[in-house]
Design an enzyme around this catalytic site. Structure first.
Site, PDB file in Angstrom:
ATOM      1  CB  THR A  18      -0.952   0.054   1.216  1.00 54.55           C
ATOM      2  OG1 THR A  18      -1.854  -1.269   1.219  1.00 54.55           O
ATOM      3  CG2 THR A  18      -1.859   1.221   1.347  1.00 54.55           C
ATOM      4  CG  ASN A  68      -7.392  -8.335  -4.291  1.00 44.32           C
ATOM      5  OD1 ASN A  68      -7.365  -7.372  -5.469  1.00 44.32           O
ATOM      6  ND2 ASN A  68      -7.867  -7.757  -3.105  1.00 44.32           N
ATOM      7  CD  GLN A 121      -3.465 -11.736  -3.801  1.00 45.65           C
ATOM      8  OE1 GLN A 121      -3.225 -12.859  -3.680  1.00 45.65           O
ATOM      9  NE2 GLN A 121      -4.032 -10.875  -3.031  1.00 45.65           N
ATOM     10  CB  SER A 168       2.593  -7.149   0.260  1.00 43.19           C
ATOM     11  OG  SER A 168       2.317  -6.872   1.784  1.00 43.19           O
ATOM     12  CB  ALA A 169       7.001  -9.815   3.263  1.00 45.47           C
ATOM     13  CB  THR A 175      15.308   3.133  12.259  1.00 42.80           C
ATOM     14  OG1 THR A 175      15.864   4.231  12.300  1.00 42.80           O
ATOM     15  CG2 THR A 175      16.116   1.980  12.468  1.00 42.80           C
ATOM     16  CB  CYS A 224     -10.627  -4.075   3.515  1.00 44.14           C
ATOM     17  SG  CYS A 224      -9.763  -4.372   1.900  1.00 44.14           S
TER      18      CYS A 224
HETATM   19  N1  PLP Z   1      -2.806  -5.121  -3.472  1.00 48.48           N
HETATM   20  C1  PLP Z   1      -3.257  -6.267  -3.728  1.00 48.48           C
HETATM   21  C2  PLP Z   1      -3.519  -6.906  -5.027  1.00 48.48           C
HETATM   22  C3  PLP Z   1      -3.540  -7.009  -2.457  1.00 48.48           C
HETATM   23  O1  PLP Z   1      -4.046  -8.192  -2.433  1.00 48.48           O
HETATM   24  C4  PLP Z   1      -3.166  -6.224  -1.307  1.00 48.48           C
HETATM   25  C5  PLP Z   1      -3.309  -6.733   0.017  1.00 48.48           C
HETATM   26  O2  PLP Z   1      -4.457  -7.119   0.302  1.00 48.48           O
HETATM   27  C6  PLP Z   1      -2.526  -5.179  -1.486  1.00 48.48           C
HETATM   28  C7  PLP Z   1      -2.471  -4.396  -2.564  1.00 48.48           C
HETATM   29  C8  PLP Z   1      -2.047  -4.236  -0.100  1.00 48.48           C
HETATM   30  O3  PLP Z   1      -1.010  -4.988   0.445  1.00 48.48           O
HETATM   31  P1  PLP Z   1      -0.291  -4.548   1.845  1.00 48.48           P
HETATM   32  O4  PLP Z   1      -1.210  -5.341   2.647  1.00 48.48           O
HETATM   33  O5  PLP Z   1       1.067  -4.739   1.910  1.00 48.48           O
HETATM   34  O6  PLP Z   1      -0.612  -3.147   2.030  1.00 48.48           O
END
Ligand code: PLP
Length: 374
Positions: free
Chosen positions: A72, A152, A180, A200-201, A238, A326
């Site tokens: 994000t 996603n 994804q 995103s890890a 940091t 969400c």
């Molecule tokens: N983009 C997609 C396609 C996602 O599935 C997600 C997570 O739900 C994000 C962005 C956001 O990632 P993060 O959880 O690292 O903020």
């Protein structure tokens, strides 16, 4: 009660090796990576080794990767700086993007009065590529395309090479949300014409709270967060050494086990779909040619069951999702499904079942049994 986790598009469990790497880093490498003494240097080495590991698996240069707190954050940074500092005046995107992209673009539209074009979504959940190609080719102002690689919610896949080629031919910037797909398919960023990707890890069995941005060499963004000189002064704060080490370990393991895990997960998804079809012959898959770990299905259940289906599965210990995480629990239909399902279909329950290599056929059997008595 046996708990069953079938929500791997929301987040994934950590691999044990990742946890061990993180614990070791926390215990042994607590130094501030910016410190010049041996404690700091040792932490800095972990960060730079992690960067090189990730770069090796993605086919890019280590200096093209910048660590962030999440995908994000990476998306917010890239889009904002593209408009503010690179002079992007038009963004081509779609209504089925993740909110990290959609809401960022909406706020930029208000703040900078940029033009935003949403590519139509076809009834099979894919983009209208003809419209997209035309929009890219005919754009006369500085433009950026922001489209996700794997959706996603539905698992619908973008033809990233094709879109990248159109963008490159028209000198249009291309930001692709690969959250994804990173760690789940191989990437060779040297050959894919993309300017920015984000990851995103926690989506590939790594820790939450850490991700990265890939910014193609020679593209100069300005910082989004101001402060110290970390990440070449582009992302102050940091560094979370243990998170970064955990992310690199997770990505490395994802790619070491890729072929084996991909075929196992593909088999699980096919098994789940077969079982759903046998037990609920009117079941429909939302989206076509979807990614191997995401199955989004429309169940032939009554409207009354829609609101309670997740809750009823949850009390049986089964975690799946309706739309993105969400929105789970909310009655509002997902913005993604809303873009291509009929009003009638939106009233019925759609479930996103997303798999990982930790799932088993037995878990799918239990999930189907639970659905039968909803
Ligand atoms: N983009 C997609 C396609 C996602 O599935 C997600 C997570 O739900 C994000 C962005 C956001 O990632 P993060 O959880 O690292 O903020």
């Amino acid at each position: 009660m046996t708990k069953i986790y079938l929500d791997n598009a929301a987040t994934t469990p950590l691999r044990n090796e990742v946890v061990n790497t993180m614990i070791e880093t926390l215990q042994n490498d607590f130094g501030n990576p910016s410190s010049t003494h041996s404690f700091g240097r040792s932490a800095k080495t972990i960060i730079e080794t992690s960067r090189k590991t990730i770069a090796k698996y993605l086919g890019c240069q280590a200096q093209e990767l910048l660590f962030t707190s999440s995908a994000t954050e990476a998306t917010n940074w890239i889009l904002r700086s593209a408009v503010k500092d690179l002079g992007v005046a038009k963004i081509i995107t779609s209504s089925i993007e993740h909110h990290a992209t959609l809401y960022t673009i909406q706020s930029l539209e208000k703040e900078f009065n940029i033009e935003v074009v949403y590519i139509p979504i076809l009834p099979n959940g894919t983009l209208d590529y003809m419209v997209l190609e035309k929009e890219i080719e005919t754009s006369s102002v500085k433009t950026l395309v922001s489209l996700m690689h794997v959706n996603n919610e539905t698992g619908v896949i973008l033809n990233i090479e094709q879109v990248g080629t159109w963008c490159a031919n028209s000198k249009v910037l291309f930001h692709c949300d690969t959250v994804q797909s990173i760690g789940k398919v191989s990437f060779d960023l040297q050959s894919i014409p993309v300017d920015f990707i984000v990851a995103s890890a926690h989506k590939f069995h790594g820790p939450k709270g850490v991700g990265f941005a890939y910014i193609k060499k020679n593209i100069v963004l300005q910082p989004f967060i101001f402060g110290g000189e970390q990440e070449k002064g582009l992302r102050a704060g940091t560094e979370a050494t243990h998170q970064i080490a955990g992310m690199a370990k997770a990505l490395e393991l994802a790619y070491i086990h890729l072929e084996h895990e991909r075929s196992y997960i593909t088999m699980l998804k096919e098994y789940a779909l077969e079982k759903l079809k046998t037990n609920f012959p009117e079941v429909k898959v939302n989206g076509s040619d979807t990614f191997y770990n995401i199955l989004n299905v429309l169940l032939p259940f009554s409207e009354e069951k829609t609101a309670f289906i997740l809750f009823n599965l949850d009390i049986k210990g089964i975690a799946v999702s309706r739309g993105s995480a969400c929105q789970s629990g909310s009655i509002k239909p997902s913005h993604v499904l809303e873009a291509f399902l009929s009003e009638n279909d939106l009233k019925k329950p759609s479930l996103r079942i997303s798999f990982s290599h930790y799932n088993t056929k037995e878990e799918i059997d239990l999930f189907i049994e639970a659905l039968q008595v909803i």
